[in-house]
Design a protein around this motif. Structure first.
Motif, PDB file in Angstrom:
ATOM      1  N   ARG A   1       0.972  -1.280   0.026  1.00 30.88           N
ATOM      2  CA  ARG A   1       0.029  -0.098   0.226  1.00 30.88           C
ATOM      3  C   ARG A   1       0.828   1.303   0.101  1.00 30.88           C
ATOM      4  O   ARG A   1       0.425   2.084  -0.627  1.00 30.88           O
ATOM      5  CB  ARG A   1      -0.942  -0.047   1.032  1.00 30.88           C
TER       6      ARG A   1
ATOM      7  N   GLU B   1       0.423   4.137  -2.749  1.00 33.10           N
ATOM      8  CA  GLU B   1       0.091   5.471  -2.482  1.00 33.10           C
ATOM      9  C   GLU B   1       0.997   6.516  -2.773  1.00 33.10           C
ATOM     10  O   GLU B   1       0.521   7.595  -3.270  1.00 33.10           O
ATOM     11  CB  GLU B   1      -0.357   5.473  -1.115  1.00 33.10           C
TER      12      GLU B   1
ATOM     13  N   LEU C   1      -7.200  -3.439 -11.115  1.00 35.53           N
ATOM     14  CA  LEU C   1      -8.158  -2.433 -10.275  1.00 35.53           C
ATOM     15  C   LEU C   1      -8.297  -3.422  -8.979  1.00 35.53           C
ATOM     16  O   LEU C   1      -8.042  -2.546  -7.637  1.00 35.53           O
ATOM     17  CB  LEU C   1      -9.091  -2.234 -11.034  1.00 35.53           C
ATOM     18  N   PRO C   2      -8.898  -4.366  -8.837  1.00 41.26           N
ATOM     19  CA  PRO C   2      -9.068  -5.080  -7.439  1.00 41.26           C
ATOM     20  C   PRO C   2      -7.663  -5.333  -6.804  1.00 41.26           C
ATOM     21  O   PRO C   2      -7.912  -5.535  -5.751  1.00 41.26           O
ATOM     22  CB  PRO C   2      -9.797  -6.295  -8.071  1.00 41.26           C
TER      23      PRO C   2
ATOM     24  N   PHE D   1      -7.143  -2.414  -4.907  1.00 43.19           N
ATOM     25  CA  PHE D   1      -8.101  -2.228  -3.863  1.00 43.19           C
ATOM     26  C   PHE D   1      -7.489  -3.126  -2.748  1.00 43.19           C
ATOM     27  O   PHE D   1      -7.626  -2.954  -1.405  1.00 43.19           O
ATOM     28  CB  PHE D   1      -9.284  -2.626  -4.380  1.00 43.19           C
ATOM     29  N   GLU D   2      -7.013  -4.382  -3.028  1.00 40.63           N
ATOM     30  CA  GLU D   2      -6.587  -5.400  -2.012  1.00 40.63           C
ATOM     31  C   GLU D   2      -5.488  -4.833  -1.236  1.00 40.63           C
ATOM     32  O   GLU D   2      -5.202  -5.118  -0.033  1.00 40.63           O
ATOM     33  CB  GLU D   2      -6.457  -6.669  -2.639  1.00 40.63           C
TER      34      GLU D   2
ATOM     35  N   GLY E   1      -5.165  -1.828  -0.407  1.00 38.74           N
ATOM     36  CA  GLY E   1      -5.636  -0.910   0.391  1.00 38.74           C
ATOM     37  C   GLY E   1      -5.723   0.641  -0.087  1.00 38.74           C
ATOM     38  O   GLY E   1      -5.663   1.442   0.660  1.00 38.74           O
TER      39      GLY E   1
ATOM     40  N   PRO F   1      -7.524   3.384  -1.863  1.00 39.93           N
ATOM     41  CA  PRO F   1      -9.027   3.804  -1.919  1.00 39.93           C
ATOM     42  C   PRO F   1      -9.359   4.283  -3.497  1.00 39.93           C
ATOM     43  O   PRO F   1      -8.472   5.187  -4.182  1.00 39.93           O
ATOM     44  CB  PRO F   1      -9.104   5.137  -0.928  1.00 39.93           C
ATOM     45  N   PRO F   2     -10.487   4.114  -3.716  1.00 38.59           N
ATOM     46  CA  PRO F   2     -10.850   4.392  -5.110  1.00 38.59           C
ATOM     47  C   PRO F   2     -10.606   5.887  -5.443  1.00 38.59           C
ATOM     48  O   PRO F   2     -10.119   6.337  -6.653  1.00 38.59           O
ATOM     49  CB  PRO F   2     -12.439   4.116  -5.380  1.00 38.59           C
TER      50      PRO F   2
ATOM     51  N   LEU G   1     -15.414   3.376 -11.062  1.00 37.85           N
ATOM     52  CA  LEU G   1     -14.104   2.912  -9.877  1.00 37.85           C
ATOM     53  C   LEU G   1     -14.860   3.371  -8.396  1.00 37.85           C
ATOM     54  O   LEU G   1     -14.768   2.597  -7.212  1.00 37.85           O
ATOM     55  CB  LEU G   1     -13.045   3.310  -9.964  1.00 37.85           C
TER      56      LEU G   1
ATOM     57  N   ARG H   1     -17.321   1.332  -7.086  1.00 38.02           N
ATOM     58  CA  ARG H   1     -16.676  -0.230  -7.112  1.00 38.02           C
ATOM     59  C   ARG H   1     -17.766  -0.889  -7.975  1.00 38.02           C
ATOM     60  O   ARG H   1     -18.472  -1.680  -7.428  1.00 38.02           O
ATOM     61  CB  ARG H   1     -16.918  -0.574  -5.512  1.00 38.02           C
TER      62      ARG H   1
END
Length: 549
Positions: free
Chosen positions: A393, A397, A422-423, A426-427, A429, A431-432, A499, A502
């Motif tokens: 993450r 970021e 994309l997922p 998200f996994e 961490g 954020p969209p 996105l 979700r």
């Protein structure tokens, strides 16, 4: 060497700051007194090293230079030129390209046209390619290579009998069969275009395999008794601890083959039957290609170039290990104006040194990981940042925040497809809302083997491999070289809204298709339709359940 080239070499060394005007004047006086070449006088006086003279001369002649201390000479090339002529003209045959009739020679003086004419008369009809080497290196290499059997079969015979071949010069340890065997295997792997070289100990033997065009092929099997000496030799070359046999180790080594400088990344893993050693072959001459030559379809190439043209934002390249992600990223950097932009990279490790680009290797000992490395790079006034891999993450970021603050950021991510990235984010961490406006596009790719151009015409239909074992181009495999299949997903504001909500994978795929998105499977069908590869090869790479319909 003629006087014009001598003057040019002297001025070049002066401009480099490698030589003072007084030193040049002294060397010229010695040259007038004793004769010979200016380079010889400079080296004898100790003003300039042999390596520096070699590189400076190569630059003035527009030739490549080669360090013969680590060079391997092709036995087929040595067989074409008698040792007496090699000594007389100070040349060492490095490589023989039989298909194109090109003989590569290392010479102390490639500007000696008289010597080249005499060599052409002594050689069979062929084209001569030259590399610049120092005179001392050429002489030592001639003594080392001639009279020593450098063929793998000959070396193995010497290894079985315990014989050494010191030659008629001072070959030193190079007369040892194990030393010659390792060099011969490295040279053979490079000549065959392998990307990896595996030494795999089994219960009673050592299996040697090359990965060629993504597929492993066994090339030799040796008695296990030879592996301890071979592994020690490889460890010494790679700078590893020869006393450590129970822990994994990493290292690097370099060699020159046919005038090309090749880097090897070594990794050792303890196994049941001994230490397994894999060498990754890093040949920048064959791997770093212009973006247009990688094999992207015209639509995918156009979409990728539109993404590259954006001044800021994050572009991801996804795919499994060995799918060519690093090659694509390096080719993208080659498209950028490296004179006007400050391009910086974080890699683990740096595989190919690139000119005009600041490259940094991740160093866990120094607590330099990808996330902290990006923070450090942002203080270096970069325009473009390449992140070797997004693993967590913090790195994701930081890459997105760098894109948010006006930087162009490229990174790799392990995901099965463009939409699958994309997922995956998200996994981790992410954020969209952080992706919106900052993630510009995602490229997913695989590498597939191409039909062999020499023998595929003899094979009817969509046969996956040629049954002609006599084909020298592909060694009977039916394939030669690889190309890319890819999907390029471009994100816009409407896609960002999906996105943020979700949206389901089906909704995202439908939105992507409305923007001209084509999947890996559709790109694969293009290659089959064009006769580039086979459905069997596509199934090997992206799975047997893919559809041709």
């Amino acid at each position: 060497m003629n006087s014009t080239l001598d003057m040019s070499l002297g001025q070049a060394l002066l401009q480099r700051g490698c030589l003072s005007a007084d030193q040049l004047r002294i060397a010229q006086q010695e040259q007038r007194r004793l004769g010979g070449r200016l380079a010889e006088r400079l080296a004898t006086l100790g003003f300039v090293s042999e390596a520096l003279l070699r590189d400076a001369l190569a630059e003035r002649l527009g030739e490549q230079s080669v360090a013969l201390a680590d060079a391997y000479a092709d036995p087929a090339a040595l067989a074409l030129l008698p040792k007496s002529l090699a000594r007389q003209h100070q040349v060492l045959p490095l490589a023989w390209d039989q298909d194109n009739c090109i003989l590569t020679l290392a010479m102390a003086n490639p500007a000696d046209l008289l010597a080249l004419d005499q060599l052409r008369r002594a050689l069979p009809p062929c084209r001569i390619a030259t590399r610049v080497a120092s005179a001392a290196d050429v002489q030592q290499a001639i003594d080392r290579c001639y009279g020593i059997d450098l063929s793998i079969d000959g070396i193995l015979e010497a290894l079985e009998t315990g014989a050494t071949q010191p030659g008629d010069g001072d070959a030193g340890s190079y007369g040892e069969p194990v030393v010659r065997l390792i060099d011969a295997l490295l040279g053979d792997a490079v000549a065959r275009g392998a990307s990896d070289l595996h030494f795999e100990p089994e219960a009673g033997f050592v299996r040697i395999r090359y990965r060629i065009d993504g597929v492993l092929r066994q090339v030799r099997a040796l008695h296990q008794a030879h592996w301890p000496a071979m592994s020690v030799r490889l460890k010494v070359m790679a700078g590893m601890d020869i006393a450590e046999t129970r822990a994994p180790q990493d290292g690097r080594l370099s060699r020159s083959f046919a005038g090309r400088h090749i880097d090897f990344r070594a990794a050792i893993q303890p196994t049941t039957w001994g230490e397994n050693l894999v060498l990754r072959i890093l040949d920048r001459h064959s791997t770093l290609l212009p973006l247009a030559q990688l094999g992207f379809s015209s639509s995918n190439l156009a979409a990728l170039r539109r993404l590259i043209a954006r001044p800021e934002g994050l572009i991801l390249v996804t795919g499994p290990t060995g799918s060519g992600k690093t090659t694509t990223l390096y080719s993208i950097l080659g498209e950028l104006d490296r004179e006007a932009l400050n391009i910086m990279t974080l890699e683990d490790p740096v595989e190919y040194p690139l000119p005009h680009i600041r490259q940094t290797s991740i160093n866990e000992v120094a607590k330099l990981d990808f996330a902290s490395g990006i923070r450090s790079l942002l203080r270096q006034d970069p325009d473009v940042i390449l992140v070797g891999e997004i693993r967590d993450r913090d790195t994701a970021e930081m890459a997105l925040r760098a894109a948010m603050t006006g930087h162009q950021v490229y990174a790799t991510l392990h995901a099965n497809g463009a939409l699958g990235a994309l997922p995956r984010l998200f996994e981790l961490g992410v954020p969209p809302e952080l992706l919106a406006g900052n993630l510009l596009g995602i490229v997913a790719q695989r590498l597939v083997r191409r039909h062999c151009p020499a023998c595929h015409g003899r094979v009817p239909g969509d046969t996956p491999a040629a049954p002609y074992g006599d084909c020298r181009c592909c060694a009977g495999s039916g394939y030669r070289g690889r190309t890319v299949i890819a999907e390029v997903l471009s994100l816009d504001a409407a896609f960002d809204e999906l996105l943020a909500r979700r949206a389901s994978p089906c909704a995202l795929l439908e939105a992507a298709r409305q923007r001209g998105f084509a999947t890996l499977h559709e790109d694969a069908r293009r290659l089959i339709h064009d006769g580039v590869t086979s459905s069997t090869e596509i199934a090997r790479v992206i799975g047997p359940d893919w559809s041709e319909s």
